[in-house]
Design a protein around this motif. Structure first.
Motif, short mmCIF file in Angstrom:
data_model
loop_
_atom_site.label_atom_id
_atom_site.label_comp_id
_atom_site.label_asym_id
_atom_site.label_seq_id
_atom_site.Cartn_x
_atom_site.Cartn_y
_atom_site.Cartn_z
N HIS A 1 0.35 -2.36 -4.66
CA HIS A 1 -1.68 -0.79 -5.50
C HIS A 1 -1.38 0.43 -4.83
CE1 HIS A 1 -4.89 -2.56 -4.75
NE2 HIS A 1 -4.02 -3.86 -4.25
N ASP B 1 -6.29 -2.44 2.33
CA ASP B 1 -6.23 -2.74 0.28
C ASP B 1 -5.92 -1.52 -0.87
OD1 ASP B 1 -5.91 -3.72 -1.89
OD2 ASP B 1 -8.28 -4.42 -1.44
N ASN B 2 -4.66 -0.75 -0.52
CA ASN B 2 -3.89 -1.01 -0.08
C ASN B 2 -3.14 0.61 -0.02
OD1 ASN B 2 -1.51 -2.93 0.12
ND2 ASN B 2 -0.92 -2.46 -1.56
N GLU C 1 -4.79 -1.80 -10.02
CA GLU C 1 -4.46 -3.41 -9.84
C GLU C 1 -6.12 -4.04 -9.18
OE1 GLU C 1 -4.15 -6.49 -6.74
OE2 GLU C 1 -5.69 -4.80 -6.54
N GLU C 2 -6.63 -3.21 -9.08
CA GLU C 2 -8.25 -4.05 -9.07
C GLU C 2 -9.18 -4.45 -10.01
OE1 GLU C 2 -8.47 -4.40 -6.17
OE2 GLU C 2 -7.80 -3.49 -4.72
N ASP D 1 0.54 -6.19 -0.55
CA ASP D 1 -0.99 -5.64 -0.73
C ASP D 1 -1.47 -6.27 0.36
OD1 ASP D 1 -2.84 -5.70 -1.48
OD2 ASP D 1 -3.03 -7.25 -3.44
N MET D 2 -1.84 -5.49 1.53
CA MET D 2 -2.52 -5.62 2.36
C MET D 2 -1.54 -6.36 3.70
SD MET D 2 -6.02 -7.25 0.85
CE MET D 2 -6.87 -7.60 1.87
ZN LIG Z 1 -5.06 -5.30 -2.95
#
Ligand SMILES: [Zn+2]
Lengths: 204, 567
Positions: B259, B276-277, B308-309, B336-337
């Motif tokens: 994302h 992130d991210n 996404e968040e 993701d991260m």
């Molecule tokens: Zn994330």
């Protein structure tokens, strides 16, 4: 015929002989009439799928009938059935796999007869031990099974000469094996069917 | 006298009229017609999945130790009659929004409880009830969340999968060469560029600009990107999608995604989201740059999700609108991260659900070899807080690659999540591992090797006698020019554990495999081999169900009728 089959066949024959001996004190030896036949014929499965696969099965038999004066009797013997066919294609591309089927049957029947001159009509029912196997060619697939099952029989004898007889017999077997078959959509196999046999034999 | 009788008749009629008018009212449709409820069904009950599948109970979410199912009263009674245990969570109201949230600390839980109705699920996971998705913005930013899907599916019967998976490992120079192309400078520059949008909070124009930037990046690589547009509340959001189409089996698709939106406690103005991210996003862009220069057997799709968040809205919309039955998604790698290391050496957590186990194993081995970074296998179906989860919902193998699932980056969802906090050695290793995973799963075509056999197909035939039957799998494929022969592989599980079934090379471009075994499902793939004994990539994988399913063909029906008359 493998050793196991022979042993079982012998056991049945021994049983019949034993019964014959047991009957001995009651009725004298002359009181018992023994007829032996060699028969050939055709067996037809009741299950249409099996008929489609194998058609009618040639059958060969040896029969021993014992009758007392009271016209009650016992019958035993050996029947052999065998057939060849090709496995049925249930789905997808057809492929040819020859298959063979054999059955050995050792019956032990209680019979009653009506006699009129040179003519005899007998009917009986009882148990039979059947040993059957099915084998494929081309792939390693086979099945062996055995079952004690019900058999009914009707036979008529006609005297040709003083001791020579002609026989026509109709037998009904019901052989519920308990095994499921894809050919029956997963249903249980019963090798039931009707056999028509004719033979020639003699009175001992 | 007549008048009296008349009055009595009226007295008799009165209750009848009353009853009739009452029944008119009660015949009105009820306000809540179905009376649906959400229940939590614990796993590990005997024949659970088979019963739930047969009763067609709708599963909205699989967790590690339970399922969230939606059912009506009758379905509930039927499950009870099967002896299944479950717990009522709440009556389902289509007017509400349901979300899952993970409260790892007691303080988080208190914050959640102060604002929402929260129902305990399992572990640290809770079901939250809200009136609209935007209300979830009131959750503290450090709390992971996802929207509960609005619709689910009934469960398929579980197949027993092994714990460990084995596959053909490719060891050649090409992977080393590809991994060598991953540039830490490129990664850093992309993260800086993304961070420079100030915020990539999905409802902002900055986030749309970041999407445009990604779109342009794909265009500059010669790919043909596209947007998937959707609305979060009244705000336009865009997923960015690009792909390298496979040359041998374009319908077989490997997805790599991340994302690109971000958040923080000052999300409207400042949310750098470097780890992130931007980290996952830049790794996807770098993978696209490198892999677009190489021919592949299967299609690789690059997806950068937005929103996404806000509860995985971008990826939810993707699986709702973009999955095609003409495609087979082999697997999904969600980054993701992947750039922060709290201590060294850091390992890369690879989180899958049970049916993604093969993918986790394969990724762990590849990132371990070509990162090199230790890949940590975690099977946790409850980890539904990133964009892999909507793919899990659809039964697609998906893995979330994350630096630390349990110990979050201290800058997580803060304005301090910036590029200078990242560890570029770790990040580069994660990016290299991801790239090679992609190259391996989508099967980069190696120069000089025989071509992968095309048009691999199979059909099943069944022959039967009284007591025996034979299922034969007829396999065929296009001949490969220059091939000395072919190898055929079979496995009882998907994607792994393939065993060669031919003892010497198959000369023909077809083969019949007679199945005499008892296992119900088999998987096949074929390769071409040249005279120097070099073997091609695997073809696509095909499955065949050789189980003893009773046949109900017309022919058997016909015989059945005959049989009836005979009897
Ligand atoms: Zn994330």
């Amino acid at each position: 015929m493998d050793g196991r089959i022979r042993k079982m066949g012998l056991a049945i024959t021994a049983l019949v002989m034993g019964l014959w001996w047991l009957c001995g004190p009651v009725s004298s030896a002359e009181a018992v009439e023994v007829r032996t036949f060699f028969t050939v014929g055709l067996f037809n499965f009741r299950q249409p799928e099996f008929r489609e696969l194998y058609g009618g099965l040639p059958a060969f038999g040896v029969v021993v009938d014992l009758f007392t004066r009271s016209n009650l009797g016992l019958a035993t013997g050996i029947d052999y059935y065998q057939a060849r066919g090709e496995a049925l294609t249930l789905e997808g591309e057809p492929a040819v796999y020859p298959v063979k089927f054999h059955r050995w049957t050792f019956p032990l029947l209680l019979k009653y007869r009506l006699v009129s001159g040179g003519f005899q009509l007998a009917a009986g029912a009882g148990l039979a031990l059947s040993l059957y196997d099915e084998t494929w060619s081309g792939v390693e697939l086979s099945y062996h099974g055995r079952k004690i099952h019900f058999r009914a029989e009707m036979a008529t004898d006609v005297r040709l000469l003083s001791r020579l007889y002609l026989r026509a017999a109709l037998t009904w077997d019901s052989i519920p094996t308990g095994v499921s078959s894809l050919l029956l959509g997963g249903g249980r196999v019963n090798l039931a069917g009707l056999g028509l046999q004719a033979g020639i034999g003699t009175r001992i | 006298m007549t008048r009296n009788r008349f009055r009595r008749r009226w007295l008799l009629l009165l209750p009848a009229i009353l009853f009739f008018s009452l029944s008119l009212f009660t015949d009105l449709p009820p306000v809540q017609p179905a009376g649906l409820r959400l229940v939590l069904v614990p796993k590990y009950q005997p024949r659970l999945e088979a019963i739930l599948g047969r009763e067609k109970i709708e599963c909205l979410q699989e967790l590690q130790d339970s399922y969230i199912m939606r059912l009506d009263r009758e379905e509930g009674l039927r499950l009870r009659s099967h002896g299944l245990k479950f717990r009522l969570l709440t009556v389902y109201d289509r007017g509400l929004v349901y979300a899952l949230a993970r409260a790892s600390r007691a303080a988080d839980l208190e914050l959640i409880r102060s604002r929402f109705r929260a129902i305990f699920l399992e572990g640290n996971d809770y079901l939250l009830l809200a009136r609209e998705p935007a209300e979830l913005e009131e959750l503290p930013v450090n709390i992971r969340r996802r929207l509960l899907p609005a619709s689910g599916h009934s469960l398929a019967e579980l197949t027993l999968l092994p714990e460990e998976f084995i596959w053909q490992r490719v060891q050649d120079q090409l992977y080393e060469q590809l991994a060598g192309e991953v540039s830490a400078d490129n990664l850093r520059q992309e993260v800086v560029n993304l961070q420079n949008f100030g915020t990539r909070y999905a409802p902002t124009g900055n986030c749309l600009q970041a999407g445009q930037y990604i779109y342009d990046h794909f265009s500059s690589l010669g790919l043909s990107p596209s947007y998937q547009e959707f609305y979060y509340s009244t705000y336009l959001c865009r997923n960015v999608i690009a792909q390298v189409t496979g040359q041998t089996y374009p319908e077989q698709v490997m997805i790599i995604c991340a994302h690109y939106d971000s958040t923080s406690d000052q999300r409207w103005t400042l949310a750098p989201g470097a780890d992130d991210n931007a980290s996952g996003t830049a790794a996807v862009l770098e993978a696209a740059r490198i892999i677009s220069g190489h021919p592949l057997d299967f299609t690789v799709r690059f997806i950068l999700f937005s929103a996404e968040e806000q509860g995985l809205i971008g990826s939810l919309r993707y699986v709702q609108e973009k999955l095609s039955p003409a495609e087979n998604i082999l697997g999904v790698l969600n980054l993701d991260m992947v750039a922060y290391a709290d201590y060294l050496p850091e390992d890369l957590d690879l989180i899958g659900n049970r049916s993604s186990g093969w993918l986790v194993d394969r990724l762990a081995a590849l990132v371990g070899t070509y990162g090199p970074v230790p890949g940590k296998k975690i099977i946790d179906a409850s980890f539904v807080y990133s964009d892999h989860a909507p793919f899990w919902d659809r039964g697609i193998a998906a893995v979330c690659a994350i630096e630390d699932a349990s110990v979050p980056n201290p800058y997580y969802h803060k304005t301090t999540d910036t590029v200078d906090t990242l560890n570029f050695d770790f990040y580069r290793a994660a990016a290299r591992g991801s790239l090679i995973s992609l190259a391996d799963l989508a099967q980069v075509i190696r120069p000089g090797y025989p071509a992968t056999p095309r048009n691999f197909n199979l059909s099943l035939s069944t022959q039967a006698s009284i007591f025996n039957h034979l299922k034969a799998v007829h396999l065929n494929w296009d001949p490969v020019p220059g091939a000395a022969g072919y190898n055929l592989y079979r496995s009882p599980v998907p994607h792994a554990n393939f065993q060669k079934i031919n003892s010497s090379l198959i000369q023909d471009n077809e083969y019949i495999d007679n199945l005499l075994g008892t296992e119900a499902v088999f998987y096949y793939a074929v390769t071409a081999v040249d005279s120097l004994n070099r073997e091609s990539n695997f073809s696509r994988e095909l499955a065949v169900n050789a189980g003893l399913t009773p046949l109900n063909s017309l022919r058997l029906l016909f015989w059945g009728i005959l049989n009836f008359f005979w009897n």
